[in-house]
Design an enzyme around this catalytic site. Structure first.
Site, PDB file in Angstrom:
ATOM      1  CG  PHE A 135      56.790 -83.254  20.502  1.00  0.00           C
ATOM      2  CD1 PHE A 135      57.959 -83.057  21.221  1.00  0.00           C
ATOM      3  CD2 PHE A 135      56.400 -84.558  20.220  1.00  0.00           C
ATOM      4  CE1 PHE A 135      58.723 -84.144  21.657  1.00  0.00           C
ATOM      5  CE2 PHE A 135      57.155 -85.652  20.652  1.00  0.00           C
ATOM      6  CZ  PHE A 135      58.320 -85.435  21.372  1.00  0.00           C
ATOM      7  CG  ASP A 219      55.025 -84.434  12.842  1.00  0.00           C
ATOM      8  OD1 ASP A 219      54.340 -85.469  12.815  1.00  0.00           O
ATOM      9  OD2 ASP A 219      55.847 -84.173  13.747  1.00  0.00           O
ATOM     10  CE  LYS A 248      52.582 -90.095  18.732  1.00  0.00           C
ATOM     11  NZ  LYS A 248      53.001 -90.669  20.011  1.00  0.00           N
TER      12      LYS A 248
HETATM   13  C1  LIG Z   1      53.562 -84.822  16.166  1.00  0.00           C
HETATM   14  C2  LIG Z   1      54.642 -85.797  16.547  1.00  0.00           C
HETATM   15  N1  LIG Z   1      55.724 -85.905  15.752  1.00  0.00           N
HETATM   16  C3  LIG Z   1      56.716 -86.778  16.033  1.00  0.00           C
HETATM   17  C4  LIG Z   1      56.662 -87.570  17.154  1.00  0.00           C
HETATM   18  C5  LIG Z   1      57.777 -88.528  17.450  1.00  0.00           C
HETATM   19  O1  LIG Z   1      57.379 -89.835  17.213  1.00  0.00           O
HETATM   20  P1  LIG Z   1      58.144 -91.051  17.920  1.00  0.00           P
HETATM   21  O2  LIG Z   1      57.843 -90.971  19.378  1.00  0.00           O
HETATM   22  O3  LIG Z   1      57.592 -92.281  17.260  1.00  0.00           O
HETATM   23  O4  LIG Z   1      59.594 -90.866  17.641  1.00  0.00           O
HETATM   24  C6  LIG Z   1      55.554 -87.489  18.009  1.00  0.00           C
HETATM   25  C7  LIG Z   1      55.481 -88.314  19.222  1.00  0.00           C
HETATM   26  O5  LIG Z   1      54.703 -88.102  20.127  1.00  0.00           O
HETATM   27  C8  LIG Z   1      54.511 -86.571  17.700  1.00  0.00           C
HETATM   28  O6  LIG Z   1      53.432 -86.435  18.482  1.00  0.00           O
END
Ligand SMILES: Cc1ncc(COP(=O)(O)O)c(C=O)c1O
Length: 397
Positions: A135, A219, A248
């Protein structure tokens, strides 16, 4: 039903049929308190955000101080704004070398978009590789590399040229070839059910990217800033990506994302044409001031080590509950922990029972038999024991 709740359901766009719906009065440390004074122990941290606890005094102080100096002054990249520069410098000190240049965004998904665009422009290639179960966010580029077709299909067509490989399968890495601009991966899959790769998978991925000249993007939106017991999860495998994506916990509770690369890679965004990747609010001075206060607190208190110790304690105590109800296994790194259940119904029931008893948990987006625990890294042993007692009762009801 209170008027506020009615208005929430009527006027605030709903994203699920069953929102948790706590009417938040205040939140501090590991607690969220509702309008009736009911305290909830937050084992989700607003999904990985409140790593230093909610409303940390150092962060609140930094926000107030910066808010009185200036708020938004200019679009990203034009003016020298002290909190932004100081945070970028601090990030360069903690990021694995040679990653030292930061582009700030407002969110995780925007940082992913920026990283993907940078990789395409830097390599002059188009293709992207991602992994099943991943994700990366919900804007079009991030969704295009999201590893669950259920969430992609309603929004297709998405970016072409994306290949999905099985997570943690070394043999499949041969499919990464010299048309690939970037491979994007969460070092530990969060929404995919807290999946931890074998010790040799990420080193093999790094090796394959080097062979074919593809950039490796980590990520670490959820795994960053001590969550897994190291400042960045990549350190567990001693693998340095070409681009590191953060969000986050970065903002200490304020909206802030970032992607960090080598000076050479990040120079791609400076020219040909200039201003080809800009943002109005990315790296907002108040958010950066909050982020700097948060990061300083993490470093001063060695929060990654605390997460490691508390994570071991929590996993140890969770092991004593395995076999109770329909809870079958537990795994994790630091304070990113997954609990497996036999069925989606059992998972949901457990989460609901805990919630009713004042413990906030969540199941993961892509694995509905996994409950993810991601409490604040400042969690105390007493709070862990309270959560364990609630979970014990929930497993027996
Ligand atoms: C691993 C990961 N990447 C990207 C995102 C996306 O971040 P945002 O919700 O700040 O756009 C999330 C959100 O939960 C995530 O868990």
């Amino acid at each position: 039903m209170s008027i506020l709740r009615e208005d929430f359901l009527r006027y605030v766009c709903q994203t699920s049929p069953e929102p948790m719906g706590i009417e938040v009065e205040r939140a501090h440390g590991c607690l969220v308190v509702d309008k009736n004074g009911k305290e909830y122990l937050d084992f989700l941290s607003g999904i990985g955000v409140a790593s230093i606890g909610h409303t940390h005094p150092a962060v609140v102080h930094a926000i107030k101080e910066q808010a009185e100096r200036y708020l938004h002054a200019m679009v990203y990249g034009e003016y020298v704004q002290e909190p932004q520069v100081r945070l970028a410098r601090r990030l360069a000190e903690v990021a694995p070398p040679p990653l030292s240049v930061t582009y700030f965004t407002n969110s995780g998904t925007e940082a992913i978009e920026g990283a993907l665009k940078t990789a395409r422009k830097y390599t002059g290639r188009a293709d992207l590789v991602s992994f099943f179960g991943s994700f990366h966010g919900d804007t079009f580029g991030s969704l295009s590399v999201g590893g669950n077709p259920l969430y992609r299909e309603p929004f297709e067509p998405l970016l072409p040229g994306v290949t999905f490989l099985p997570f943690n399968a070394k043999a499949a890495l041969e499919r990464i070839d010299d048309r690939v601009a970037a491979v994007i991966i969460e070092p530990i899959q969060g929404e995919g059910g807290v999946r931890i790769p074998d010790h040799d998978f990420l080193p093999a991925l790094r090796h394959r990217c080097n062979e074919v000249g593809a950039l490796l993007i980590f990520d670490e939106v959820i795994t960053g800033f001590g969550r897994t017991g190291r400042m960045f999860a990549s350190e567990h495998w001693d693998v340095t990506p070409d681009v590191l994506v953060l969000a986050k916990a970065l903002g200490g509770g304020m909206p802030l994302g970032a992607f960090i690369g080598t000076p050479e890679i990040m120079a791609t965004l400076s020219a040909d044409p200039p201003l080809a990747h800009v943002t109005t609010f990315g790296g907002h001075p108040v958010c950066c001031a909050a982020g700097l206060a948060s990061l300083n607190f993490m470093l001063e208190t060695n929060l990654p080590q605390r997460a490691r110790e508390k994570g071991e304690e929590l996993i140890h105590k969770l092991h004593s509950l395995v076999g109770h109800g329909e809870f079958t296994t537990v795994r994790g790194r630091g304070l990113l922990i997954g609990m497996d259940f036999t069925s989606p119904e059992a998972t949901r029931h457990f989460v609901q029972r805990c919630f009713a008893a004042g413990l906030i948990l969540g199941w993961t987006l892509h694995r509905d038999t996994v409950v993810r625990l991601a409490p604040p890294l400042i969690i105390s042993s007493a709070e862990i024991d309270r959560a364990i007692a609630i979970m014990h009762d929930a497993l027996h009801s």
